[in-house]
Structures are given as C-alpha cells and as structure tokens.
Motif scaffolding. Structure first.
Motif, PDB file in Angstrom:
ATOM      1  N   VAL A 176       0.847  -1.195   0.000  1.00 15.80           N
ATOM      2  CA  VAL A 176       0.000   0.000   0.000  1.00 15.80           C
ATOM      3  C   VAL A 176       0.879   1.241   0.000  1.00 15.80           C
ATOM      4  N   GLY A 177       1.878   1.239   0.891  1.00 17.36           N
ATOM      5  CA  GLY A 177       2.780   2.388   0.963  1.00 17.36           C
ATOM      6  C   GLY A 177       3.548   2.623  -0.315  1.00 17.36           C
ATOM      7  N   LYS A 178       4.007   1.546  -0.943  1.00 18.68           N
ATOM      8  CA  LYS A 178       4.764   1.691  -2.194  1.00 18.68           C
ATOM      9  C   LYS A 178       3.892   2.234  -3.324  1.00 18.68           C
ATOM     10  N   ASN A 179       2.605   1.891  -3.303  1.00 17.65           N
ATOM     11  CA  ASN A 179       1.744   2.200  -4.449  1.00 17.65           C
ATOM     12  C   ASN A 179       0.716   3.294  -4.172  1.00 17.65           C
ATOM     13  N   ILE A 180       0.878   4.022  -3.069  1.00 17.51           N
ATOM     14  CA  ILE A 180      -0.143   4.993  -2.695  1.00 17.51           C
ATOM     15  C   ILE A 180      -0.265   6.121  -3.710  1.00 17.51           C
ATOM     16  N   LYS A 181       0.795   6.422  -4.409  1.00 16.98           N
ATOM     17  CA  LYS A 181       0.734   7.462  -5.454  1.00 16.98           C
ATOM     18  C   LYS A 181       0.657   6.856  -6.847  1.00 16.98           C
ATOM     19  N   ASP A 182       1.558   5.929  -7.127  1.00 18.48           N
ATOM     20  CA  ASP A 182       1.644   5.308  -8.448  1.00 18.48           C
ATOM     21  C   ASP A 182       1.820   3.801  -8.287  1.00 18.48           C
ATOM     22  N   THR A 183       1.551   3.054  -9.368  1.00 16.17           N
ATOM     23  CA  THR A 183       1.721   1.600  -9.351  1.00 16.17           C
ATOM     24  C   THR A 183       3.190   1.259  -9.548  1.00 16.17           C
ATOM     25  N   LYS A 184       3.871   1.012  -8.446  1.00 16.93           N
ATOM     26  CA  LYS A 184       5.314   0.786  -8.489  1.00 16.93           C
ATOM     27  C   LYS A 184       5.712  -0.670  -8.283  1.00 16.93           C
TER      28      LYS A 184
END
Length: 460
Positions: A309-317
C-alpha cells in the motif's frame, strides 16, 4: 495528498511507515479504535505459557513512533461510516463521545479481523473468553492463575498453542473441535495423527467431531459446562478459538468482496473503488497454488500487503506476488512447517493433485546424533507443478517450508525440486538434500525414475 488509514495493527502500521518513509508530501491520519498498535497476537500463547514474560515485548511499534515519523495518530477513535462518493468519514472519539467528519484523498482500510463468535446459547458467560488482542491476552493471564479445568474450543494454530501452554502449566485441559482432526487447514492426517497421540499421551483430552451447543453456568457462576453434540465438559475457563472473520462492515456493498466479506484487491492493493486501498486480515489474498482468491489471515500477509500500500499509494510501483499461506508451529518438541494446499484441501481449491509421503533422517547415519523427518509433497496431477508441502521433525526443519513456498510461487515442478542445487555438509544434510529426496519420491511415483537416490554412507 491526504491519506487516512483506518485500523493500525500489522497492515496499518506497515502502510503508515512505508508511506511516510517514501513521501515527503503526504499527510497521513490514523484512526484506531483500540489503545495500542502492532500487537503480535501470535505471541499470546507464549505469553500465557510464560515463555514471554512481558506482554509489552509483543508490540513492535507504538503511536509515539508513528507520530515521530509524521503521522497524525488518533487512538480510541472509531470510524462509524464511510461515504466513498464524497470521500468522507464519520468518526467517534471513544474517550469523549464526540462525533465529527473527516475527509480524505486516499483511504487505506486495514481494519483486520475479529474472532468468529458463534450464536451459541450461554456464550455471554463471564467464563467464556476470546483470544485475539492485547486486552484479551491480559485477561487470560489474570484469570488462569486460580483455574485448573480449562477448555479450548477450536483446534487451529492458536487453539493448539494455548492447549500446549496450559498443559505445560499443569492445567487440566480439554480441546473441543467440530472437525475430525486438529490443524486440518495446515496438515494432512499422517501429521495430525502423530500430534493427536502426543497430546493424548500428555493427558490432554481431545474431543473431535463434537459441535458446541451451549454453555451452562453453575449456580455459583464459578464453573461453566460446555455442552456438545456428544457430551458435557465442566470448565472454569473456556477460550473460543474457532476462526476469524474480516472486519469489513464499513465497506459492505461498496467494494467487491468474496463470500465471507473479505475485500478483493488488485496487484497494487487497490479495491474496486478508485482511491480506496485495503490490506491485511480484512482482505482476500491472491492464492498462488490455484491462482484464485482465498481468505488467509496471517501477519506475514498483512505486513507485505501494508508495505505494498505504501509503495503504491501514489503510483503503481510494485506488484503483489501472492501468497502460499506458509506457516510454522512448534508443538511439544515438534517443529512443523506447512505451505500451499494439503492433499485433503486441494479439491476445495479446484485442484487435481497427487502426493507423496517421505520419511528419512536429516543427515548421514554416521553422525553421532540424528532425527527423523516426515515430509509430504502435493503436486498438480497434470502439470506436476508443486502446490503444497508439509514438514515435521524434532530437528528444526521449518525453513524447508519456506523453500517449498518459494517453489510454489516460482511454479516449480517435482523435477525442478528433485534437481535443485542444495549444499551438502554432514552436520546439516546429505549429498542429496531431503527436499531433493522428497521430490525424487514423487518422480518415482510418476515412473520418471526407478528409485529414490539415497546414498550408501558405508562407503562415504
């Protein structure tokens, strides 16, 4: 960007830490209905049994740490309603009774799970308790001191670990389960038969295939009789451990869920509503053995999903890799590991499988001490792809469950595992590692080799 996190145990804590460590321009607000975060409930049995003396050590974070990272943490605040159309929450401050509205740009639902409480007559008895959070753990410790007759209802991991803890404490323990085997989600009968015999040999009463029908308090209220389909068991303390349900009422009818109410998320932890993420025990996971969704409430899944969730909260990483439901257990000297489906459960996941059971010593016979291993490999009938495995020994073989988990995630076949390059050192294993031999047993069953390649150590 304003992110609101609802619930803060494993997934929530991981999400908050990752969001704040990787973004300088994100405002994170946390609402948690309890007065603590990050409690490791898997350690309750160790606490009850005295292995862990301080329950505070079962916490790996606290509100102060999250605030030091930049989060606005609101403990003892209960979210009562979520308006996903207008991106608002209704929140009650449980200390003051005040109710207010909060807005968000992105919402993270990490509300976890709660023990299943069956609608059984008499369940409100003061002698019937749950085992999930910190306060319940403290209650168990306080109440077990002057209790001798203890009944545990539920033969899963938590129930079995509590049975061991109470038995080691000299208590008169009864275990009741409605199914025909303990630990049936994790192990096949070849393993559970051994463990059930061990429990009985230690004086533990095991009442299987018995459904609890009611709890009847004595006139004094000091004891409670557990009434089942087959008998009655007088108890001074009854602990319910019959499983968990996802806590997803706030989003019911708003996001896609599986049958039991667990939230479906994509590879980036997004729900079916844009800007609403979910992680942890309130979610269904992508189950690699069959490629479908399953409900598997484990702390390991929760931490991974919260991190993503933290890694992808802005963009799909970063994509979720799914899970094999890998777990371990130490019980009365046995070290046990399990991953993927069992031979008994594979059909329920839509898989046609075969399996092999293999027993061997973990290292050469010329070593001064040794221990037997019992291992089982479950593989798909048509493709020979590995989809499950179980290991058990007095030797600590549990890391082999992690190896089998990796084999499932990597879609390895029995032939792949039979020829994997493992190191050899007589202190630890044989020139053919025991996992090689386990897979070779499967190859032998399939007629792909003539015999399992065990060595002659007389000539070593």
């Amino acid at each position: 960007m304003k992110v609101v996190v609802v619930g803060c145990t494993h997934a929530g804590t991981a999400a908050v830490k990752t969001i704040l460590s990787e973004n300088n321009d994100v405002d994170v607000t946390v609402y948690e209905r309890n007065d603590n975060v990050s409690f490791l409930s898997c350690g309750i049995a160790l606490y009850v049994g005295g292995v862990v003396e301080d329950a505070q050590s079962l916490f790996y974070s606290n509100p102060e740490e999250l605030e030091s990272l930049g989060a606005n943490v609101n403990m003892e605040h209960d979210v009562k309603n979520i308006d996903t159309d207008n991106k608002t929450l209704t929140v009650e401050n449980l200390k003051t009774g005040e109710t207010f509205e909060e807005s968000y740009d992105k919402l993270v639902m990490t509300t976890g799970s709660w023990p299943i409480i069956p609608p059984i007559k008499g369940i409100e008895s003061k002698n019937v308790v749950l085992c999930k959070n910190y306060n319940q753990a403290k209650e168990l410790i306080e109440r077990k001191t002057d209790k001798q007759k203890i009944t545990v209802v539920g033969g899963g991991y938590i129930g079995i670990e509590l049975v061991e803890a109470f038995a080691n404490d000299g208590k008169d323990v009864t275990l009741i389960d409605g199914l025909d085997r303990i630990l049936n989600k994790y192990l096949d009968n070849e393993f559970t038969d051994i463990l059930e015999t061990e429990l009985k040999d230690r004086g533990i009463k095991i009442q299987l295939n018995e459904m609890v029908q009611g709890f009847v308090d004595s006139e004094s209220g000091d004891t409670t009789t557990v009434v089942t389909s087959e008998g009655e068991y007088e108890s001074e303390l009854v602990i319910l451990c019959v499983g968990f349900r996802p806590s997803t009422e706030l989003l019911k009818g708003k996001v896609d869920m599986i049958g039991n109410g667990a939230i479906i998320v994509d590879d980036y932890m997004r729900t079916s509503i844009p800007d609403v993420y979910a992680a942890g025990d309130n979610c269904a996971v992508h189950y690699n053995p069959n490629g479908g969704h399953a409900y598997i409430p484990l702390a390991t899944n929760a931490v991974r999903m919260g991190f993503l969730v933290g890694k992808n909260i802005k963009d799909t990483k970063m994509k979720y890799r799914g899970t094999q439901s890998t777990s371990g257990l130490h019980l009365f000297g046995f070290n046990i590991g399990s991953t993927g489906v069992t031979a008994a459960s594979s059909g329920a996941f839509g898989l046609e499988t075969k399996s092999v059971l293999f027993e061997d010593y973990y290292r050469p016979e010329f070593m001064p001490t040794n221990e037997k291993l019992l291992m089982k490999l479950v593989y798909e009938k048509e493709t020979l792809r590995i989809v499950g495995g179980q290991v058990m020994s007095k030797y600590d073989i549990t890391q082999s469950a992690n190896t089998l988990s990796l084999a499932i995630q990597g879609r390895m076949t029995i032939e792949d595992l039979a020829l994997v390059d493992f190191f050899f050192q007589p202190h630890f294993d044989r020139p053919w590692n025991y996992l090689n031999l386990l897979a070779q047993k499967a190859l032998e069953q399939e007629g792909l080799i003539n015999h399992v390649e065990k060595e002659s150590f007389d000539q070593a």
